[in-house]
Design a protein around this motif. Structure first.
Motif, mmCIF file in Angstrom:
data_model
loop_
_atom_site.group_PDB
_atom_site.id
_atom_site.type_symbol
_atom_site.label_atom_id
_atom_site.label_comp_id
_atom_site.label_asym_id
_atom_site.label_seq_id
_atom_site.Cartn_x
_atom_site.Cartn_y
_atom_site.Cartn_z
ATOM 1 N N GLN A 26 -20.950 6.331 -8.700
ATOM 2 C CA GLN A 26 -20.084 5.275 -9.126
ATOM 3 C C GLN A 26 -19.463 5.163 -9.928
ATOM 4 O OE1 GLN A 26 -20.684 2.080 -7.443
ATOM 5 N NE2 GLN A 26 -22.508 3.389 -5.853
ATOM 6 N N LEU A 27 -17.736 4.939 -10.551
ATOM 7 C CA LEU A 27 -17.165 5.650 -10.864
ATOM 8 C C LEU A 27 -16.640 4.353 -11.450
ATOM 9 C CD1 LEU A 27 -15.340 8.070 -12.781
ATOM 10 C CD2 LEU A 27 -14.257 7.782 -11.150
ATOM 11 N N LEU A 28 -15.953 4.410 -13.037
ATOM 12 C CA LEU A 28 -15.830 3.024 -13.854
ATOM 13 C C LEU A 28 -14.409 2.821 -13.186
ATOM 14 C CD1 LEU A 28 -15.776 1.171 -15.481
ATOM 15 C CD2 LEU A 28 -14.993 2.733 -17.282
ATOM 16 N N ARG A 29 -14.121 1.986 -13.267
ATOM 17 C CA ARG A 29 -13.055 1.288 -12.483
ATOM 18 C C ARG A 29 -11.903 0.256 -13.653
ATOM 19 N NH1 ARG A 29 -10.838 -1.871 -7.732
ATOM 20 N NH2 ARG A 29 -8.953 -1.482 -7.498
ATOM 21 N N ARG A 30 -12.446 -0.437 -13.656
ATOM 22 C CA ARG A 30 -12.333 -1.937 -14.267
ATOM 23 C C ARG A 30 -13.777 -2.502 -15.479
ATOM 24 N NH1 ARG A 30 -10.362 -6.579 -11.395
ATOM 25 N NH2 ARG A 30 -8.870 -4.293 -10.788
#
Length: 189
Positions: A26-30
Motif C-alpha cells: 500500500q503506497l501513500l498517495r495523499r
C-alpha cells in the motif's frame, strides 16, 4: 483505500506506520488531516519524510532522482511542508536518515494538540446547548441518557487523542535522548 491514523506529521511513529503499509503493498498517495490514501502496488517502497520550510523550493524532479514524490502536506502551525518521498531501489531500502528535527516535531505536536482541544471545547459547548434543548423538550429519560453518553464519548474523544500524542512525543523525546547518550533504543507503541 483510505485509512485513519492519528500521528504527528513527519514523526518517526508515522514513518514506521507508512513503511509498514508500503511493505504490505500500500503506497501513500495523499494525506488529508488524519486520513491517508493509499494505492495498491506490487513494488516494495521505502518511505521517507522531511520537513521543508515555505521559502525552500520543493520541486522534485522524478527523472533525476531515485526518489518518487508521494505526498506533500502543508502545515500552518508551524508554517512548514512535510514532503513524503519513496524509493524502490534496493540499495536505498535500508537507508536511515539522521533526523535532527525534534524541536520542529514538538511545535507540530503542540499545534495538533491545541487544535484537538479546540475541537473538544466546541463539541462541549454544542453538547451543552443540545442538552438544554433536550431538557426543555422533556424527552424520555432513556433517550436522554443514551444521548448524554453518546455526547460525552463524542466530546472527549479528542482529549483521548491528545493523551496519545503526548505519550508518543514523550517516547520520541526519550528515544532521542537515549540515542544521543549512546544508549539502547526504547520500543513503545
Amino acid at each position: 483505500m483510505w485509512r485513519y491514523q492519528m500521528a504527528v506529521k513527519g514523526s518517526e511513529q508515522e514513518l514506521r506506520w507508512l513503511n509498514q503499509q508500503a511493505q504490505r503493498g500500500q503506497l501513500l498517495r495523499r494525506i488529508r488531516g488524519n486520513w491517508y490514501q493509499f494505492q495498491k502496488t506490487a513494488t516494495r517502497y521505502q518511505v521517507f519524510s522531511e520537513y521543508v520550510s515555505g521559502n525552500v523550493a520543493t520541486e522534485i524532479d522524478d527523472q533525476h532522482t531515485p526518489f518518487k514524490l508521494l505526498a506533500r502536506l502543508q502545515l500552518t502551525k508551524p508554517a512548514v511542508q512535510v514532503i513524503y518521498t519513496g524509493t524502490a531501489q534496493n540499495e536505498l531500502q535500508g537507508a536511515r536518515v539522521d533526523r535532527q528535527d525534534a524541536p520542529l516535531q514538538l511545535k507540530i505536536a503542540l499545534a495538533q494538540r491545541g487544535h484537538l482541544l479546540n475541537v473538544m471545547n466546541i463539541r462541549l459547548v454544542v453538547g451543552l446547548i443540545l442538552a438544554v434543548i433536550v431538557i426543555s423538550l422533556n424527552v424520555s429519560d432513556n433517550v436522554a441518557s443514551w444521548g448524554m453518553l453518546a455526547w460525552l464519548l463524542f466530546t472527549f474523544y479528542p482529549a483521548w487523542q491528545v493523551g496519545c500524542i503526548n505519550r508518543r512525543m514523550r517516547c520520541e523525546s526519550l528515544r532521542n535522548n537515549m540515542m544521543m547518550l549512546g544508549g539502547q533504543r526504547c520500543t513503545f507503541s
